[in-house]
Scaffold this active site. Structure first.
Site, mmCIF file in Angstrom:
data_model
loop_
_atom_site.group_PDB
_atom_site.id
_atom_site.type_symbol
_atom_site.label_atom_id
_atom_site.label_comp_id
_atom_site.label_asym_id
_atom_site.label_seq_id
_atom_site.Cartn_x
_atom_site.Cartn_y
_atom_site.Cartn_z
ATOM 1 N N CYS A 239 48.381 35.351 41.991
ATOM 2 C CA CYS A 239 47.994 34.463 40.822
ATOM 3 C C CYS A 239 47.693 35.622 39.791
ATOM 4 C CB CYS A 239 46.870 33.429 41.174
ATOM 5 S SG CYS A 239 45.458 34.378 42.139
ATOM 6 N N ARG A 244 43.360 32.292 43.610
ATOM 7 C CA ARG A 244 43.713 30.910 43.503
ATOM 8 C C ARG A 244 45.004 30.927 44.414
ATOM 9 N NH1 ARG A 244 45.044 30.398 36.987
ATOM 10 N NH2 ARG A 244 44.912 32.802 37.137
#
Length: 285
Positions: A239, A244
């Site tokens: 990410c 994430r």
């Protein structure tokens, strides 16, 4: 939850409510919004800050073995403690903390399915009282940077192979190159927009339902399998800084049982700024 590959890593709100006073269980709240804990948290939960607690203050890296041992002991966590992580934003940062704990091999780590949002939606108790626990006793191995973590040069070699999958879990706008970052996230100075060559776009939050619990195994298999991210492949997720993508790593590893998944925590802030590193864009504006 029994249908997941490793259902033992998930607990529900009822389980947590039943174990609030269990000395063998330690609840850990880890949020993107570092002020949330002080506004109210699950009784007995300790706070782990993803910046100040888990990261080295000088080198872009995680804390070392000695500091990890000190952190856990200070939170009243020992090697045999069951640690249950939860947090805001679909357990985004909770899975990040979970991943760091797994870098040091903590055995019994779990996620509260639905996280902070689910607990609050059910009207369950919150408190501002900060708990104090007896000092724990913790002995960690050296950090495992090979099994579940990927580095830049490994990603460079990864994209040359046929039996691999690279998953970009950022927003479609970040993936396409329309934006270098999304306004709701901190800007970390990425110079270029786009994605790593061969990466497919599967935004991380597509793995959860509206109540912040994880989607069914069937829905998850369809989500990833439809993009060629299957269990027979060597998978790397990324990410911006690896937060994430730790959520996607958790889903693929523990809910779907993929045997080889790594998190590239250098992610786009490293790749997008790296000299000589190729990128691709699909945005034509």
């Amino acid at each position: 939850m029994a249908e997941y590959a490793h259902p033992e890593v998930l607990v529900d709100t009822a389980w947590v409510a039943d174990h609030l006073n269990d000395p063998q269980v330690r609840l850990v709240e880890s949020n993107e919004d570092i002020l949330l804990y002080n506004q109210g948290h699950i009784p007995g939960a300790v706070k782990i800050d993803w910046i100040s607690d888990l990261n080295d203050p000088v080198v872009r890296d995680y804390l070392d073995k000695e500091r990890f041992e000190q952190l856990l002991a200070a939170k009243g966590i020992s090697n045999d403690t069951t640690v249950v992580f939860y947090g805001d934003k679909n357990n985004w940062w909770a899975t990040y903390a979970f991943w760091v704990f797994k870098l040091f091999g903590h055995k019994d780590a779990r996620i509260l399915n639905g996280g902070r949002a689910k607990w609050i939606a059910e009207g369950r108790e919150l408190t501002r009282d900060v708990p104090s626990y007896p000092q724990g006793s913790y002995s960690a191995p050296e950090r495992d940077d090979a099994t579940i973590r990927a580095f830049r040069d490994e990603v460079k070699e990864h994209i040359k192979k046929n039996d691999v999958a690279l998953v970009d879990v950022r927003s479609p706008q970040e993936y396409s190159g329309e934006r270098t970052h999304m306004p709701e996230y901190p800007q970390e100075g990425t110079l270029r927009g786009g994605h790593i060559p061969t990466a497919v776009s599967i935004p991380w939050a597509q793995a959860v339902k509206e109540d912040s619990t994880f989607k069914s195994p069937e829905d998850l298999r369809e989500l990833y399998g439809s993009k060629g991210v299957t269990s027979d492949k060597d998978v790397i997720a990324y990410c911006r800084i690896g937060e994430r993508s730790s959520h996607t790593w958790f889903v693929l590893t523990y809910l779907l049982g993929y045997p080889q998944v790594r998190n590239y925590d250098g992610s786009w802030t490293e790749w997008g700024n790296g000299v000589g590193l190729p990128i691709e864009k699909t945005y034509k504006g």
